[in-house]
Write an enzyme that holds these catalytic residues in place. Sequence first.
Site, mmCIF file in Angstrom:
data_model
loop_
_atom_site.group_PDB
_atom_site.id
_atom_site.type_symbol
_atom_site.label_atom_id
_atom_site.label_comp_id
_atom_site.label_asym_id
_atom_site.label_seq_id
_atom_site.Cartn_x
_atom_site.Cartn_y
_atom_site.Cartn_z
ATOM 1 N N SER A 171 54.642 48.150 32.836
ATOM 2 C CA SER A 171 55.003 47.371 34.006
ATOM 3 C C SER A 171 53.911 47.454 35.080
ATOM 4 O O SER A 171 52.741 47.206 34.801
ATOM 5 C CB SER A 171 56.362 47.825 34.531
ATOM 6 O OG SER A 171 56.935 46.859 35.372
ATOM 7 N N ASP A 221 61.442 40.476 26.965
ATOM 8 C CA ASP A 221 61.255 40.844 28.370
ATOM 9 C C ASP A 221 61.171 39.573 29.197
ATOM 10 O O ASP A 221 60.604 38.566 28.759
ATOM 11 C CB ASP A 221 59.974 41.660 28.528
ATOM 12 C CG ASP A 221 59.794 42.222 29.934
ATOM 13 O OD1 ASP A 221 60.791 42.315 30.674
ATOM 14 O OD2 ASP A 221 58.656 42.573 30.285
ATOM 15 N N HIS A 264 61.553 44.995 28.047
ATOM 16 C CA HIS A 264 60.547 45.607 28.914
ATOM 17 C C HIS A 264 60.180 47.017 28.456
ATOM 18 O O HIS A 264 59.036 47.433 28.549
ATOM 19 C CB HIS A 264 61.110 45.639 30.335
ATOM 20 C CG HIS A 264 60.105 45.917 31.403
ATOM 21 N ND1 HIS A 264 59.073 45.054 31.710
ATOM 22 C CD2 HIS A 264 59.974 46.967 32.257
ATOM 23 C CE1 HIS A 264 58.355 45.558 32.700
ATOM 24 N NE2 HIS A 264 58.870 46.717 33.046
#
Length: 462
Positions: free
Chosen positions: A165, A380, A439
């Site tokens: 991320s 994601d 994610h």
Amino acid sequence: MAKLLVLHLCFVLIASSSLFHVGTSITHKSQDGSEEWGYVQVRPKAHMFWWLYRSPSRVDVGSKPWPTILWLQGGPGGSGTGFGNFLEIGPLNSNLKPRNSTWLKKADLLFVDNPVGTGYSYVESGGEFAKGDVETAIDMTTLLVEVSNDTVGLRNAPLYIFAESYGGKFAVTLALSLLRAIQAGNLTLNLGGVALGNSWMSPEDYTSSWGPLLKDLSRIDDKTLQESNSLALKIKQQIKNTLYENATLSWNDLEGLIFSNSNHVDFYNFMLDFEMDSLAATTTKNSVESNRIDSLEVRKNSPYLSLNVYKPGATGDLEALMNGPIKQKLTIIPLNVTWGGQSDLVFQFFTGDFMKPRIKEVDELLAKGVNVTVYSGQVDLICSTKGTHAWINKLEWEGLKAFISKERTTLFCGNEKHTKGFTKSHKNLHFYWILGAGHFVPVDQPCVTLNMVDAITQSPTS
């Protein structure tokens, strides 16, 4: 929006702080030597915590020493020693049970609570938080200079930076900072490569992808698509005009629009509602990855808010675990330092950097010959594969055209015959498409992800 930016801080005071000076550290080791952890004061009154696990699978074969993986969490404000360690890739899960898919099978693991103010890292009263990616990279370089000098193995082992991320932006700025320190003779370290997992490298491309992607999935309607595209265009223009703080405000508005009009789609897995994803709810509660879509509204009915005592087997008890048994085990955490207690303020200091792209830094690493791996979870949303393709196509790297023309290789896992993903490479750029993952790729597809780690680090076998 005031809920995002009006944050509170209780500064930390510890009696022993006068014993530190910049670049010095305190360390502690487990009795069997398999773990080592400590603090480095990276700036006056700014203390960064790190935790190293040595792999029981370690094999050193001739010229191929055992690798070390540095894990960088996102946020900014997410704790690597907590989330990455106990929820994703460390030796134990949040119930303190062995994890079969731990990345220790392929490398030693170094977790750092980064930037200062994240996890167990903290700033004393009068100290300063890092104000963006570059200052964070300088702090991390200071830490690695100190740790590599004091920790046996780090100076000789290849170091691979894996990021998730927002951690991807940390990874590329850190890698360039490390290369400068190595060239200047201030650091002896072998940078093996950088791996960017579902990384927030180009906010413009990700926010532009959300509306069309969700419309194709029947998650939003035409009206919401039009509103979403309008906000995304506004964000694009704000980024072009370097109005990054304004773009952060617009990003928050866009997430709120999508969240409200999709019946709470999970930004970490668009196949789920937010309430269905226990990991997303846990990490949002603790401000990791900064999925802050009207976060107070999302969190006020969450069962995780009532968990203040660690109970093995419970869901979402990471905060209690870190402030209970783990803090007691580590012994060096100051009594009045709460794990994650300053993480909201960390994010506030990044509102000016949060929407800045870091594509040029990837280009620079590729031009310098550094191995760069990008991996993307298929489902994601916040760092969608669609957005990742968009920013990769903006690279100015001389090998991009050849990379795009390459055929993909299908990925399987073990004896399973169904497709787990795809990969392709050209020179020092590598891409992995991980099917069925959101994610948190190591959690959703641990087997194929571990194989990917092995391919990246080329871990020696006996």
